[in-house]
Design an enzyme around this catalytic site. Structure first.
Site, short mmCIF file in Angstrom:
data_model
loop_
_atom_site.label_atom_id
_atom_site.label_comp_id
_atom_site.label_asym_id
_atom_site.label_seq_id
_atom_site.Cartn_x
_atom_site.Cartn_y
_atom_site.Cartn_z
N ARG A 15 0.80 -1.22 0.00
CA ARG A 15 0.00 0.00 0.00
C ARG A 15 0.84 1.28 0.00
O ARG A 15 0.32 2.38 -0.14
CB ARG A 15 -0.97 0.00 1.20
CG ARG A 15 -2.19 -0.87 0.96
CD ARG A 15 -2.99 -1.07 2.23
NE ARG A 15 -2.38 -2.05 3.11
CZ ARG A 15 -2.80 -2.29 4.35
NH1 ARG A 15 -3.79 -1.62 4.86
NH2 ARG A 15 -2.20 -3.20 5.08
N GLN A 79 12.83 -14.66 6.01
CA GLN A 79 11.55 -15.34 5.88
C GLN A 79 11.19 -15.24 4.39
O GLN A 79 10.67 -14.22 3.94
CB GLN A 79 10.46 -14.67 6.74
CG GLN A 79 9.15 -15.45 6.73
CD GLN A 79 7.98 -14.65 7.27
OE1 GLN A 79 7.98 -13.43 7.27
NE2 GLN A 79 6.97 -15.35 7.74
N GLU A 162 -8.46 -12.73 15.61
CA GLU A 162 -8.24 -11.81 14.50
C GLU A 162 -9.57 -11.30 13.97
O GLU A 162 -10.57 -12.02 13.97
CB GLU A 162 -7.46 -12.52 13.38
CG GLU A 162 -6.01 -12.80 13.74
CD GLU A 162 -5.26 -11.53 14.12
OE1 GLU A 162 -5.07 -10.67 13.25
OE2 GLU A 162 -4.88 -11.39 15.30
N ARG A 341 29.02 26.01 8.78
CA ARG A 341 29.22 24.69 8.16
C ARG A 341 30.11 23.81 9.02
O ARG A 341 30.67 24.27 10.02
CB ARG A 341 29.77 24.90 6.75
CG ARG A 341 28.72 25.51 5.81
CD ARG A 341 29.31 25.89 4.47
NE ARG A 341 30.02 24.76 3.87
CZ ARG A 341 30.94 24.89 2.92
NH1 ARG A 341 31.28 26.10 2.49
NH2 ARG A 341 31.52 23.83 2.42
N TYR A 374 32.99 35.42 4.06
CA TYR A 374 33.25 33.99 4.02
C TYR A 374 34.53 33.71 4.80
O TYR A 374 35.59 34.24 4.48
CB TYR A 374 33.41 33.48 2.58
CG TYR A 374 33.81 32.02 2.57
CD1 TYR A 374 32.97 31.05 3.13
CD2 TYR A 374 35.04 31.61 2.05
CE1 TYR A 374 33.34 29.71 3.17
CE2 TYR A 374 35.41 30.26 2.07
CZ TYR A 374 34.56 29.33 2.64
OH TYR A 374 34.92 28.01 2.69
N TYR A 395 40.72 28.31 -1.46
CA TYR A 395 40.77 27.22 -2.44
C TYR A 395 41.42 27.74 -3.72
O TYR A 395 40.96 28.72 -4.30
CB TYR A 395 39.33 26.77 -2.72
CG TYR A 395 39.17 25.57 -3.60
CD1 TYR A 395 39.88 24.40 -3.36
CD2 TYR A 395 38.28 25.61 -4.67
CE1 TYR A 395 39.71 23.30 -4.18
CE2 TYR A 395 38.09 24.50 -5.48
CZ TYR A 395 38.82 23.35 -5.24
OH TYR A 395 38.63 22.26 -6.05
C1 UD1 Z 1 -1.28 -8.32 13.25
C2 UD1 Z 1 -1.85 -9.16 14.39
C3 UD1 Z 1 -3.06 -8.46 14.97
C4 UD1 Z 1 -2.69 -7.08 15.43
C5 UD1 Z 1 -2.03 -6.29 14.31
C6 UD1 Z 1 -1.49 -4.99 14.85
C7 UD1 Z 1 -1.40 -11.51 13.87
C8 UD1 Z 1 -1.94 -12.76 13.30
N1 UD1 Z 1 -2.22 -10.46 13.88
O1 UD1 Z 1 -2.25 -8.27 12.24
O2 UD1 Z 1 -3.61 -9.20 16.05
O3 UD1 Z 1 -3.82 -6.38 15.91
O4 UD1 Z 1 -0.92 -7.03 13.75
O5 UD1 Z 1 -1.02 -4.19 13.82
O6 UD1 Z 1 -0.28 -11.46 14.34
N2 UD1 Z 1 5.05 -9.97 9.10
C9 UD1 Z 1 6.15 -10.71 8.75
N3 UD1 Z 1 5.95 -11.93 8.14
C10 UD1 Z 1 4.72 -12.42 7.90
C11 UD1 Z 1 3.60 -11.64 8.26
C12 UD1 Z 1 3.80 -10.43 8.87
O7 UD1 Z 1 7.28 -10.30 8.95
O8 UD1 Z 1 4.64 -13.53 7.36
C13 UD1 Z 1 5.26 -8.68 9.75
C14 UD1 Z 1 4.79 -7.54 8.89
O9 UD1 Z 1 5.89 -7.01 8.14
C15 UD1 Z 1 4.29 -6.53 9.89
C16 UD1 Z 1 3.85 -7.38 11.06
O10 UD1 Z 1 4.46 -8.64 10.91
O11 UD1 Z 1 5.33 -5.70 10.36
C17 UD1 Z 1 2.33 -7.53 11.15
O12 UD1 Z 1 1.87 -8.14 9.97
P1 UD1 Z 1 0.49 -7.76 9.32
O13 UD1 Z 1 0.21 -8.64 8.19
O14 UD1 Z 1 0.42 -6.30 9.11
O15 UD1 Z 1 -0.47 -8.16 10.54
P2 UD1 Z 1 -1.98 -7.82 10.70
O16 UD1 Z 1 -2.77 -8.69 9.80
O17 UD1 Z 1 -2.17 -6.37 10.61
#
Ligand code: UD1
Ligand code: CA
Length: 466
Positions: A15, A79, A162, A341, A374, A395
């Site tokens: 996004r 990951q 969730e 500077r 300067y 300079y």
């Molecule tokens: C998650 C939480 C939710 C919480 C919300 C807060 C879970 C299942 N849900 O939801 O309860 O209210 O955050 O913002 O944990 N990320 C990874 N690898 C992945 C998936 C996510 O590194 O496979 C990281 C993302 O980069 C991000 C964070 O984890 O920084 C949260 O992931 P996101 O998909 O935004 O979680 P939400 O669905 O918003």
């Protein structure tokens, strides 16, 4: 218990509509992830593990230096496929030891405060009533999108549901999951091993470990975030701007709490760290970057930018000045419209006036350069007076050279001092001079065409057109 911090930063950030990976988007001039790493570092953990995925190499190279600067061990954990937050933490498990406490943070939640995290860690490590873990929650007017905190009649946390898996009643819960938690690794390892992805998003949810903790009799200690802004996540440019504004507000409040007078707290940007003395006053549209210290009674006028500066007591910086890597001595006056500077060192009571640029130079106590000058690569003595329009030509087109100006020396208006050159103590340079040779102490040097007067001179007349 030793502390290990796991930062989840593998998300793509679609996004953002940007070629820059989400966690590298700048907030207050610094990548989002760098904010989180800096806060993590301030807790002095045994180790910091960053789970990365999208834009991996770019993220790593942007932040390797920041991580290396911490005393903690650190690792980058890949990951490759984003299968959920639980799956993300799983990737870091091989790097965690069973006798540690794992603190989970997020690369896109940049304003989380160390103070809040310390409280959460304390809750998770307080074993007086048996094993425990800490969970940071947040009270929201509109919890749409957040996992909901399900509590029982006694107020004890039972589970996180969730949004996409929640029923009508659960959706009505206003307490949301921030995602931040502190969990003993021995339990975390067991619970993550039992995760299943039988849910609406077919993901391995980290949040499912809460119900597992309850089933295992491990206390889930909730902490409601004291400041909502510190748990705000960033998904798009609108949220980025909102969090930027929140950050601005928080930093302004910190300054005011420390006794600084801000003419308008909405019009100041602190993008680094700042130390302040007593009775500091800051006018509107001032930007601070890097490491700044301001002494007692410092006054800063409107529209100034300061980066990496040490400003002593009783200094006045007037409107529209730009200062970078500069040291300003007690009682000095700078500006309006001055530019200091890198490598500038102003002694006590120095005056730098309008349209004066100083670079890599030190000015002794009470020296003045009040207008249009300067001063580059120079050592200027105490009480010396640099006249309006004095230029140090440091300079030669290939190399920079040094200029020394002695105590109490005066340089006249519109003089050029061609470096390397020394103007002796108490010496005077006549206005309009181009000085290429050293001037002895106390001498007057004049290096300009002599004035000639031609009596009775006639102006040429126009030849009449035919
Ligand atoms: C998650 C939480 C939710 C919480 C919300 C807060 C879970 C299942 N849900 O939801 O309860 O209210 O955050 O913002 O944990 N990320 C990874 N690898 C992945 C998936 C996510 O590194 O496979 C990281 C993302 O980069 C991000 C964070 O984890 O920084 C949260 O992931 P996101 O998909 O935004 O979680 P939400 O669905 O918003
Ligand atoms: Ca998700």
């Amino acid at each position: 218990m030793k502390l290990s911090i796991v930062i989840l930063a593998a998300g793509q950030g679609k996004r953002m509509k940007s070629d820059l990976p989400k966690v590298l988007q700048p907030l207050a001039g610094k990548p989002l992830l760098a904010h989180v790493i800096d806060t993590a570092r301030s807790l002095s953990p045994a180790a910091i593990h960053v789970v990365y995925g999208h834009g991996g190499e770019r993220v790593r190279s942007a932040l390797d230096a920041t991580l290396a600067a911490s005393a903690s061990r650190h690792s980058w954990v890949l990951q490759a496929e984003q299968l959920g937050t639980g799956h993300a933490v799983q990737q870091a498990l091989p790097a965690l030891a069973d006798d540690e406490l794992a603190l989970i943070l997020y690369g896109d939640v940049p304003l989380i405060r160390a103070e809040t995290l310390r409280t959460l860690i304390a809750a998770a490590t307080d074993a007086t009533n048996g094993a425990a873990m800490g969970l940071l929650t947040v009270m929201l007017d509109d919890p749409t999108g957040y996992g909901r905190i399900v509590r029982d009649a006694q107020g004890r946390v039972r589970a996180i549901v969730e949004q996409k898996d929640a029923n009508e009643t659960e959706r009505g819960i206003r307490e949301g999951n921030t995602g931040v938690m502190a969990v003993p690794v021995e339990y975390l390892r067991r619970w993550l091993g039992n995760l299943r992805n039988a849910n609406a998003q077919r993901e391995y949810y980290l949040t499912d470990i809460i119900a597992m903790a309850v089933a295992d009799g491990v206390r889930v200690v909730p902490l409601v975030a004291p400041i909502v802004a510190e748990v705000l996540g960033i998904n798009d440019k609108i949220q980025l701007a909102e969090v930027e504004a929140e950050n601005r507000r928080l930093r302004a409040h910190e300054l005011m709490t420390n006794g600084v007078t801000l003419i308008d707290p909405a019009r100041i940007d602190v993008r680094g760290s700042i130390e302040v003395g007593r009775d500091v006053q800051i006018d509107v549209n001032v930007v601070f970057e890097g490491q700044i210290s301001l002494g007692d009674r410092v006054r800063i006028g409107p529209n100034c930018v300061l980066r990496d500066c040490r400003i002593a007591d009783d200094v006045t910086i007037n409107a529209n000045c730009v200062l970078e890597d500069a040291e300003v001595g007690k009682g000095a006056i700078v500006g309006p419209f001055a530019r200091l500077r890198p490598g500038t060192k102003l002694g006590a009571e120095v005056h730098i006036g309008n349209f004066v640029e100083v670079k890599n130079s030190s000015l002794g106590e009470g020296a003045k350069a009040n207008h249009l000058a300067y001063v580059g690569d120079a050592t200027v003595g105490a009480r010396a007076n640099i006249g309006a329009g004095t230029i140090i030509a440091n300079y030669d087109g290939a190399n920079k050279h040094h200029t020394t100006i002695g105590d109490d020396a005066h340089t006249g208006s519109n003089s050029v001092l061609v470096a390397p050159v020394t103007i002796g103590a108490g010496a005077t340079v006549g206005a309009g001079s181009t000085i290429t040779k050293d001037v002895a102490d106390g001498a007057l040097a004049v290096a300009r065409g002599r004035q000639v007067a031609i009596e009775g001179w006639k102006r040429p007349k126009k030849t009449p057109k035919k």
